[in-house]
Design a protein around this motif. Structure first.
Motif, PDB file in Angstrom:
ATOM      1  N   CYS A  26       0.849  -1.192   0.000  1.00  0.00           N
ATOM      2  CA  CYS A  26       0.000   0.000   0.000  1.00  0.00           C
ATOM      3  C   CYS A  26       0.888   1.248   0.000  1.00  0.00           C
ATOM      4  O   CYS A  26       1.838   1.342   0.785  1.00  0.00           O
ATOM      5  CB  CYS A  26      -0.897  -0.007   1.237  1.00  0.00           C
ATOM      6  N   CYS A  39      -4.548   0.505  -0.010  1.00  0.00           N
ATOM      7  CA  CYS A  39      -5.329  -0.628   0.505  1.00  0.00           C
ATOM      8  C   CYS A  39      -6.729  -0.169   0.950  1.00  0.00           C
ATOM      9  O   CYS A  39      -6.969   1.030   1.153  1.00  0.00           O
ATOM     10  CB  CYS A  39      -4.592  -1.303   1.657  1.00  0.00           C
ATOM     11  N   CYS A  64      -6.909   1.969   4.178  1.00  0.00           N
ATOM     12  CA  CYS A  64      -6.508   3.378   4.028  1.00  0.00           C
ATOM     13  C   CYS A  64      -7.561   4.182   3.269  1.00  0.00           C
ATOM     14  O   CYS A  64      -7.688   5.394   3.482  1.00  0.00           O
ATOM     15  CB  CYS A  64      -5.157   3.484   3.319  1.00  0.00           C
ATOM     16  N   LYS A 112       0.261   4.082   1.014  1.00  0.00           N
ATOM     17  CA  LYS A 112       0.039   4.941   2.192  1.00  0.00           C
ATOM     18  C   LYS A 112       0.615   4.271   3.463  1.00  0.00           C
ATOM     19  O   LYS A 112       1.422   4.872   4.148  1.00  0.00           O
ATOM     20  CB  LYS A 112      -1.472   5.154   2.346  1.00  0.00           C
ATOM     21  N   CYS A 113       0.163   3.035   3.756  1.00  0.00           N
ATOM     22  CA  CYS A 113       0.527   2.414   5.039  1.00  0.00           C
ATOM     23  C   CYS A 113       1.551   1.300   4.897  1.00  0.00           C
ATOM     24  O   CYS A 113       1.922   0.676   5.898  1.00  0.00           O
ATOM     25  CB  CYS A 113      -0.716   1.899   5.752  1.00  0.00           C
TER      26      CYS A 113
HETATM   27 ZN   LIG Z   1      -2.915   1.078   3.444  1.00  0.00          ZN
END
Ligand SMILES: [Zn+2]
Ligand SMILES: [Zn+2]
Length: 234
Positions: free
Chosen positions: A46, A62, A65, A48-49
């Motif tokens: 992902c 994902c 997120c 972001k995370c």
């Molecule tokens: Zn994520």
């Protein structure tokens, strides 16, 4: 004679054997080329995370997120928490093998250097509760932060932020339990006085811990927050 003596001391202090297989390693990393090549890279993940994903998905973010965006901007975690990374992390964290932390720190630094990200103004290690710090003798996140701070020439702050209560291990809890488990677990003793912070940990097991810490920093006025970890669990 003096030269040989210094060489001996240097090779003792900085072993050049691979920490995984014992073969000859580069002095910079303490890993041999085949072991380095076989490391489980965290791709795709992902954007972001950094949650490991089975496939590269459109948009790259994902489901978690998308529905509940974390309080930080992005998480960088170049490795997956699986063999042999789990061995390195456990040795570093629970068996006082700080040399293994150096390997993890160098791998993380290499990833950060390749990404050309905006440089934060401050590096903040995820704090340990004082009781756990007493038991362990050191905070593994701080040890990684020291290396990154030196390499990147970014100031380190390990005093302003504290963990004010111990929390059960996140891995044993469901998603809702994880969020509740870390709520209110951290406190800022003083304003950080910067706009851009990088939070550092050895492994991001669940985004809940770093997200809670990031949310607290946002409330204190920090605008940009990155999370840097050597590895990410699935
Ligand atoms: Zn994520
Ligand atoms: Zn090796």
């Amino acid at each position: 004679m003096v030269y040989n003596c210094l060489k001996y001391i240097r090779s003792f202090v900085y072993p050049t054997t691979c920490v995984l297989c014992g073969a000859e390693a580069t002095r910079e990393l303490d890993l041999c080329a085949p072991c380095r090549k076989a490391l489980p890279l965290n791709t795709p993940c992902c954007r972001k995370c950094a949650l490991p994903l089975p496939l590269d998905i459109p948009g790259g973010v994902c489901g978690s997120c998308l529905t509940t965006p974390p309080a930080y901007d992005l998480c960088i975690a170049p490795l997956r928490y699986q063999p042999p990374i789990d061995y390195l992390v456990r040795g570093f964290k629970f068996q006082q093998k700080l040399g293994l932390g150096k390997v993890l720190g160098e791998l993380l630094w290499t990833e950060l250097a390749n990404r050309h990200l905006d440089r934060p103004e401050l590096i903040v290690p995820v704090p340990l509760h004082p009781e756990r710090l007493r038991q362990r003798g050191y905070n593994q996140a701080l040890e990684l932060s020291r290396l990154l701070s030196k390499r990147l020439q970014v100031q380190l702050d390990y005093r302003s932020c504290a963990r004010i209560r111990t929390t059960p291990h996140q891995a044993a809890l469901g998603k809702t339990g994880r969020v509740a488990n870390v709520r209110g677990a951290f406190r800022l003793h003083q304003p950080l006085g910067v706009q851009h912070v990088a939070l550092v940990d050895d492994v991001v097991t669940t985004a809940a811990t770093v997200s809670e810490l990031a949310a607290m920093m946002r409330r204190a006025g920090v605008e940009h927050i990155q999370v840097w970890a050597a590895a990410r669990t699935p």
